[in-house]
Scaffold this motif. Structure first.
Motif, PDB file in Angstrom:
ATOM      1  N   TYR A 177       0.835  -1.206   0.000  1.00 31.96           N
ATOM      2  CA  TYR A 177       0.000   0.000   0.000  1.00 31.96           C
ATOM      3  C   TYR A 177       0.872   1.259   0.000  1.00 31.96           C
ATOM      4  O   TYR A 177       0.559   2.235  -0.667  1.00 31.96           O
ATOM      5  CB  TYR A 177      -0.909   0.015   1.236  1.00 31.96           C
ATOM      6  N   ILE A 194       0.711   4.434  -2.452  1.00 30.67           N
ATOM      7  CA  ILE A 194       0.426   5.784  -1.957  1.00 30.67           C
ATOM      8  C   ILE A 194       1.519   6.762  -2.426  1.00 30.67           C
ATOM      9  O   ILE A 194       1.223   7.860  -2.894  1.00 30.67           O
ATOM     10  CB  ILE A 194       0.311   5.780  -0.411  1.00 30.67           C
ATOM     11  N   ALA A 254       0.999   7.550  -5.946  1.00 28.26           N
ATOM     12  CA  ALA A 254      -0.152   8.434  -6.152  1.00 28.26           C
ATOM     13  C   ALA A 254       0.206   9.878  -5.829  1.00 28.26           C
ATOM     14  O   ALA A 254      -0.212  10.807  -6.531  1.00 28.26           O
ATOM     15  CB  ALA A 254      -1.327   7.965  -5.308  1.00 28.26           C
ATOM     16  N   ALA A 262      -6.378   7.841  -2.130  1.00 28.10           N
ATOM     17  CA  ALA A 262      -5.798   8.190  -0.835  1.00 28.10           C
ATOM     18  C   ALA A 262      -6.782   7.907   0.292  1.00 28.10           C
ATOM     19  O   ALA A 262      -6.427   7.344   1.327  1.00 28.10           O
ATOM     20  CB  ALA A 262      -5.398   9.666  -0.825  1.00 28.10           C
ATOM     21  N   LEU A 279      -6.751   3.994   0.495  1.00 31.68           N
ATOM     22  CA  LEU A 279      -5.499   3.240   0.663  1.00 31.68           C
ATOM     23  C   LEU A 279      -4.766   3.613   1.957  1.00 31.68           C
ATOM     24  O   LEU A 279      -4.086   2.780   2.549  1.00 31.68           O
ATOM     25  CB  LEU A 279      -4.584   3.427  -0.545  1.00 31.68           C
ATOM     26  N   ILE A 280      -4.920   4.865   2.396  1.00 34.35           N
ATOM     27  CA  ILE A 280      -4.235   5.242   3.641  1.00 34.35           C
ATOM     28  C   ILE A 280      -4.808   4.450   4.827  1.00 34.35           C
ATOM     29  O   ILE A 280      -4.049   3.817   5.566  1.00 34.35           O
ATOM     30  CB  ILE A 280      -4.267   6.779   3.848  1.00 34.35           C
TER      31      ILE A 280
END
Lengths: 563, 180
Positions: free
Chosen positions: A144, A148, A151, A200, A203-204
């Motif tokens: 992940y 991130i 991204a 975001a 995924l965060i």
């Protein structure tokens, strides 16, 4: 303000390249092609495993390779290439310096680091969670984290693009409105920002979940938000692809849009309605109502589908009108017969347009219909559909554009021109087979992301019809053909960049790289219709669409009652 | 001017639209509206529609319900691992659970009769794919979905998992029998 020494004018196209921007376009495009190469090899391994007679990989390798294949091509190949497209459409088309090249380099570095970290996590073998990484299944935290970081980089790249538009406006490097192609790129960038924000948001917390900081993530919430990232990221590809269609039509034919208003309004429909697409993935989920599904899945009355149908007419329509203006005015299809079929930039884009519509577009709308999704959800029909959109549509269009960028951006002559002529056809034929045969097997219920259809050592077994095995075999053969086409592309491009004859930075080459722009379509066509041939083709498309749509309702009507 | 340059007419939004575009937009819009109408139409006249009925649940609570049905209606066992075959009365609530990597228990239904099928997962996400009827539903942990099903042909059906759920995914097959 930038100094003149920071720019070069391309002698063949007259385009003004900002040197720092040029470097960034090159590096992003090259890294993109490397990911295409890696992703293509992984795709070959996936295809050879799902070909029942070959069944190459073991189960755990298969799921790992499938995860990497999905992410490397769907995310990294396309987004790196799109960064090059964004910088080209802003800095080069507007003749403007790129905003903050240093931040653009930072964006590139973050994207590359993120992509590598993510790939390492996958190939260590404990992150075989597929592209979708549905919770509560969990991957290595690095999986992940890599996504991130990537991204964040991509987001910075979008801001550099927007900043460049602002500078161009302020420094008056162009007059009037943005060129249509830049407008298309702007559409892609706006969708990208929405997409990355959604990524975001989901995924965060998922990263925090994977390190044990959060105890639970609701699986339905995950799906709704994840798909606002996962599906929308494909809409970035689509908007960028359509921009490339317009660009190649302009380059190869000097085509002027039939009318700016219609094409721009269609891009606007993308921005407003495409975001609803995440609903397509939730059509057979518990916990969401039918009303919600109907509204969102149809992009509010199919207005984004309408937009794609408009582009599908206006791009070939503009090509037809330009060809007619140049004298290929006989009958319905002389313009098409006399088109430059040996020019891979044109043939690639034309096939991208036709195959995206007929194979990808129709299948996408059909399976995105609330009830029809019941007989398609999660079958191998789904990857069949998106190989038609993302590969036959976007990838083929990007390949086509690359053939043009090699001399213009890299100032190298293409090598192996004979092979380059054939490459789009080989790739399109192979990939059409992949898409069609997967869709066929999916109609027979074959599941996607599945290693073993013979269900060895399962509690029960199931025999899929012989036809399904035949279709998967044909799919395997098509995969090999498509990979040959893809390898030819990577080979030609890499060899051209390394060994292609250097073109002069100041003097025109032998072959013209951009057609003289057409200024008006006065007096072309039949009656009051400027593009009658395109209109006939569009009607063929509509009839196929209607027939296939209702055939699927009939399939649905034959199964068990569900209410 | 070409699409690579700013529009030559600065007032491009005042230019007339080409006839061919107008015709096509009208046709496409008509088709879009028709496709939109098809979905509500099928909810009224079609026989294959998902209800919006679903409940929040937990693995323990759901497992208890499934067990109660199994205790009451098991008629025999079946399969390599002797799963109970449950034959609940027509019209009743029937339950199937998904877990790594089983569909449990086996259900036996009567052709032409309706049942309220409940689905949920005890662990990860799974995909309920009824073959060869080809009905595909998403099964989520924590959510209990209810669909009324009416088999239309007697025979042996398989439930294949079509949502990737880890290394045993391809071994996850269940069974539903439909008798005359």
């Amino acid at each position: 303000m930038a100094t003149a020494s920071e720019f070069r004018t391309c002698p063949d196209t007259g385009l003004l390249f900002h040197k720092p921007a040029e470097k960034l376009m090159k590096i992003n495009a090259v890294v993109a092609v490397v990911f295409l190469l890696v992703g293509g090899v992984l795709g070959l391994l996936v295809g050879l495993t799902r070909w029942p007679a070959v069944h190459l990989l073991g189960a755990s390798d298969f799921y790992m390779v499938l995860t990497a294949h999905g992410i490397d091509v769907l995310i990294y190949w396309l987004i790196f290439f799109e960064m090059a497209v964004l910088y080209f459409c802003s800095s080069t088309l507007l003749g403007c310096r790129l905003a903050t090249p240093r931040i653009a380099w930072l964006a590139f570095a973050l994207m590359l680091i993120g992509a590598i970290v993510n790939n390492i996590a996958v190939f260590q073998g404990n992150s075989s969670v597929m592209f979708t990484s549905y919770v509560p299944m969990s991957a290595d935290p690095m999986f992940y984290l890599g996504l991130i970081v990537f991204a964040v980089g991509a987001l910075l790249g979008c801001f550099v693009f927007l900043g460049t538009l602002v500078i161009a406006k302020a420094e008056k490097t162009y007059e009037g409105s943005l060129p249509l192609v830049t407008f298309g790129a702007l559409t892609a960038a706006i969708i990208a920002i929405f997409t990355i924000a959604s990524g975001a948001i989901i995924l965060i917390p998922t990263f925090l979940f994977s390190i044990g900081f959060i105890s639970e993530i609701d699986p339905l919430m995950y799906r709704v938000i994840w798909w606002a990232f996962g599906h929308s990221s494909q809409q970035i590809n689509m908007a960028a692809m359509v921009a490339v269609w317009y660009a190649v039509a302009a380059v190869a034919f000097g085509a002027k849009p039939l009318s700016e208003k219609v094409s721009r309004a269609a891009f606007l429909l993308y921005i407003i309605f495409l975001q609803l697409a995440s609903a397509h993935h939730i059509l057979v989920d518990p916990g969401v109502s039918s009303t919600w599904k109907i509204f969102n899945t149809s992009y509010a009355m199919y207005l984004a589908v309408l937009a794609s149908m408009i582009h599908g007419l206006t791009v070939p329509g503009a090509i037809e009108a330009s060809q007619r203006k140049r004298g290929f005015n006989k009958g319905l299809f002389e313009w098409l017969r006399k088109a430059p079929w040996g020019n891979p930039a044109f043939s690639g884009v034309f096939m991208s347009l036709v195959l995206f519509g007929f194979l990808g577009g129709i299948s996408g709308v059909v399976m995105g219909t609330e009830q029809i999704n019941l007989i398609i959800h999660n079958t191998i029909y789904v990857p069949g559909h998106f190989h038609a959109t993302v590969v036959l549509g976007t990838t083929l269009a990007f390949m086509a554009l690359t053939y043009w960028l090699v001399p213009v951006l890299f100032r190298r002559d293409l090598v192996m021109k004979g092979l380059a002529k054939w490459q789009p056809y080989i790739f399109a034929l192979g990939m059409s087979g992949v898409a069609v045969f997967m869709m066929g097997a999916g109609t027979l219920g074959v599941p996607r992301r599945h290693w073993d259809l013979s269900f060895v050592s399962a509690a029960f077994t199931h025999n899929f019809p012989e036809t399904a095995y035949t279709l998967l075999g044909l799919m395997g053969i098509s995969v090999v053909l498509a990979v040959i086409g893809g390898a030819a592309f990577c080979g030609i491009i890499v060899a051209s960049l390394l060994f292609g004859k250097r073109l002069s930075l100041t003097e025109k080459g032998e072959t013209p790289l951009v057609a003289e722009p057409i200024t008006s379509y006065e007096g072309v066509g039949m009656g009051k219709i400027v593009a009658p041939g395109t209109f006939v083709l569009a009607l063929v498309f509509l009839v196929s669409f209607v027939l296939y749509y209702f055939v699927n309702w009939k399939f649905l009507a034959e199964t068990w009652g569900i209410s | 001017m070409s699409a690579l340059m700013p529009p030559s007419d600065r007032l491009w939004w005042k230019e007339p639209i080409e006839k061919v575009e107008l015709l096509w937009i009208l046709l496409a819009l008509l088709w879009a509206v028709l496709m939109f109408v098809m979905m509500p139409y099928w909810h009224v006249y079609g026989k294959q529609n998902l209800s919006s009925e679903a409940y929040k649940t937990t693995a323990e609570a759901y497992q208890k319900k499934v067990q109660a049905m199994v205790d009451q209606y098991t008629v025999r066992t079946d399969g390599a691992r002797d799963f109970p075959v449950v034959r609940p009365p027509a019209g009743s609530d029937i339950y199937m659970l998904a877990r790594l990597w089983d569909w449990w228990p086996v259900l036996e239904l009567e052709n032409g009769k309706s049942y309220r099928l409940h689905l949920s997962s005890l662990d990860w996400q799974h995909g309920f794919s009824l073959q060869p009827a080809n009905i595909n539903l998403q099964v989520l942990p924590g959510y209990e979905m209810v669909v009324t099903i009416t088999p239309n042909k007697a025979g042996e059906y398989s439930v294949v998992c079509n949502e990737y759920c880890g290394i045993g995914h391809h071994r996850m097959v269940g069974r539903i029998y439909v008798t005359e």
